[in-house]
Design a protein around this motif. Structure first.
Motif, PDB file in Angstrom:
ATOM      1  N   LYS A  50       0.845  -1.191   0.000  1.00 29.17           N
ATOM      2  CA  LYS A  50       0.000   0.000   0.000  1.00 29.17           C
ATOM      3  C   LYS A  50       0.880   1.240   0.000  1.00 29.17           C
ATOM      4  O   LYS A  50       1.947   1.250   0.614  1.00 29.17           O
ATOM      5  CB  LYS A  50      -0.865   0.042   1.260  1.00 29.17           C
ATOM      6  N   ASN A  52       0.286   5.373   0.796  1.00 32.21           N
ATOM      7  CA  ASN A  52      -0.649   6.383   1.296  1.00 32.21           C
ATOM      8  C   ASN A  52      -2.044   5.792   1.532  1.00 32.21           C
ATOM      9  O   ASN A  52      -3.056   6.410   1.205  1.00 32.21           O
ATOM     10  CB  ASN A  52      -0.726   7.577   0.347  1.00 32.21           C
ATOM     11  N   SER A  54      -3.546   3.453  -0.014  1.00 24.25           N
ATOM     12  CA  SER A  54      -4.166   2.841  -1.201  1.00 24.25           C
ATOM     13  C   SER A  54      -3.443   1.547  -1.551  1.00 24.25           C
ATOM     14  O   SER A  54      -2.211   1.514  -1.613  1.00 24.25           O
ATOM     15  CB  SER A  54      -4.082   3.778  -2.402  1.00 24.25           C
ATOM     16  N   TYR A  55      -4.210   0.513  -1.804  1.00 32.24           N
ATOM     17  CA  TYR A  55      -3.629  -0.763  -2.208  1.00 32.24           C
ATOM     18  C   TYR A  55      -3.035  -0.641  -3.603  1.00 32.24           C
ATOM     19  O   TYR A  55      -3.657  -0.083  -4.499  1.00 32.24           O
ATOM     20  CB  TYR A  55      -4.692  -1.869  -2.174  1.00 32.24           C
ATOM     21  N   VAL A  56      -1.828  -1.168  -3.767  1.00 32.36           N
ATOM     22  CA  VAL A  56      -1.105  -1.058  -5.028  1.00 32.36           C
ATOM     23  C   VAL A  56      -1.028  -2.412  -5.724  1.00 32.36           C
ATOM     24  O   VAL A  56      -1.498  -2.572  -6.844  1.00 32.36           O
ATOM     25  CB  VAL A  56       0.315  -0.483  -4.812  1.00 32.36           C
ATOM     26  N   ALA A 117      -2.738   3.687  -8.590  1.00 28.10           N
ATOM     27  CA  ALA A 117      -3.239   3.923  -7.233  1.00 28.10           C
ATOM     28  C   ALA A 117      -3.153   5.409  -6.884  1.00 28.10           C
ATOM     29  O   ALA A 117      -4.078   5.970  -6.274  1.00 28.10           O
ATOM     30  CB  ALA A 117      -2.475   3.091  -6.220  1.00 28.10           C
ATOM     31  N   ARG A 120      -5.943   7.209  -8.625  1.00 29.39           N
ATOM     32  CA  ARG A 120      -7.213   6.971  -7.928  1.00 29.39           C
ATOM     33  C   ARG A 120      -7.329   7.836  -6.699  1.00 29.39           C
ATOM     34  O   ARG A 120      -8.370   8.399  -6.388  1.00 29.39           O
ATOM     35  CB  ARG A 120      -7.361   5.499  -7.524  1.00 29.39           C
ATOM     36  N   ALA A 121      -6.224   7.952  -5.963  1.00 31.70           N
ATOM     37  CA  ALA A 121      -6.217   8.742  -4.715  1.00 31.70           C
ATOM     38  C   ALA A 121      -6.436  10.229  -4.987  1.00 31.70           C
ATOM     39  O   ALA A 121      -7.050  10.927  -4.176  1.00 31.70           O
ATOM     40  CB  ALA A 121      -4.900   8.526  -3.967  1.00 31.70           C
TER      41      ALA A 121
END
Length: 123
Positions: A50, A52, A54-56, A117, A120-121
């Motif tokens: 992950k 920050n 968020s799953y990578v 990711a 997306r964030a």
């Protein structure tokens, strides 16, 4: 590999046969070098990285192969030629345990997924 309550990636890898452990350690090392800021955790009982929050990228070892997840539509399109020798379906890329670990490809995939990711964030 009956245990499913892994506390760490090292514990997950240690639950596999010796030959598979060496391969999974190589995959782990490759991902950690490609995405050095990633936090290493267990999610869905498999190694997960992950950034920050968020799953990578995820990986898992199986009897005949190891897998990387998620194989997003964008990733599959971007790496179409590189992924041709491997089985790709349902969000999974399967690499045979019997072949050398494609370190450069896995690093590029991890970096690509980290970028996805991050995008997306930002949204």
């Amino acid at each position: 590999m009956a245990k499913t309550d892994f506390k760490s990636v090292g514990e997950y890898i240690a639950a596999h046969p010796d030959a598979t452990q060496a391969i999974l350690r190589r995959v782990r090392s490759t991902i950690r070098k490609a995405v050095p800021r990633a936090e290493e955790v267990i999610s869905y009982q498999i190694p997960t990285y992950k950034v920050n929050g968020s799953y990578v990228v995820y990986f898992a070892g199986w009897k005949q192969h190891y897998s990387l997840y998620p194989a997003t539509a964008r990733l599959v399109t971007a790496f179409k030629n590189d992924l041709a020798p491997y089985e790709v379906n349902k969000g999974t890329i399967r690499f045979p345990l019997s072949q050398p670990v494609p370190v450069r490809l896995i690093a590029r995939i991890a970096k690509f997924l980290a970028k996805e990711a991050a995008e997306r964030a930002r949204r």
